[in-house]
Scaffold this motif. Structure first.
Motif: not given
Length: 175
Positions: A36-37, A121-126, A139-142, A169-175
């Motif tokens: 993961i990078n 751990v991915l942090k989104l800031t807005y 974060v996992s592979t995809n 709840y859990n939200i999953v996003y997939t690449k």
């Protein structure tokens, strides 16, 4: 003989300090050993699951599911685009309850902001309505996983009347 033993000991100690003092930055990987990078995180992710701790039956088919995406199409089109330059754009869609107590799909304006990666751990800031928001994802592979231990989700009563319920709840996003 003492001189040879002493010399060998000094060389051993020096070798130990020379080799152990080199710092090699560890490579972060997910639970499966995938690297993961920042370069591997960049891409477009689509919401593939919205899993609640309490099963819901939003489509009134008498089959409750913990994945609200199987109950309604309101979440379709929710995406997060992670750009290599440290910025992101997110499109948020979901389900709400209208003033007439019916299910109502919504689409929020796109969010834009910055992201950082710390290990897995991915942090989104807005900024939302003048407030700085940080959202954390595993974060996992995809895939990206956002976990909320206690929040509100839309559910229904036994008579199929929409209500808000407290649930994890859990939200999953997939690449």
């Amino acid at each position: 003989m003492k001189t040879i033993k002493f010399s060998a000991l000094v060389i051993s100690i020096l070798s130990f300090f020379i080799f152990s003092s080199c710092y090699i930055e560890p490579v972060d990987s997910d639970l499966f050993g995938n690297l993961i990078n920042p370069a591997s995180v960049a891409g477009t992710y689509r919401m593939t699951a919205f899993n609640t701790g309490i099963p819901t039956d939003l489509n009134n088919d008498r089959i409750a599911s913990t994945n609200q995406m199987l109950e309604t199409t309101c979440f379709n089109g929710s995406t997060i685009v992670i750009n290599p330059d440290g910025t992101f754009t997110a499109t948020s869609k979901g389900v709400d309850i209208s003033a007439a107590s019916t299910l109502n799909c919504f689409s929020d304006p796109d969010y834009t902001g910055t992201w950082t990666l710390n290990a897995t751990v991915l942090k989104l800031t807005y900024i939302d309505s003048g407030v700085v928001v940080d959202e954390l994802f595993s974060v996992s592979t995809n895939s990206l996983l956002c976990s909320v231990p206690q929040g509100q989700v839309v559910g229904t009563t036994a008579n199929n009347v929409p209500i808000f319920i407290n649930s994890s709840y859990n939200i999953v996003y997939t690449k």
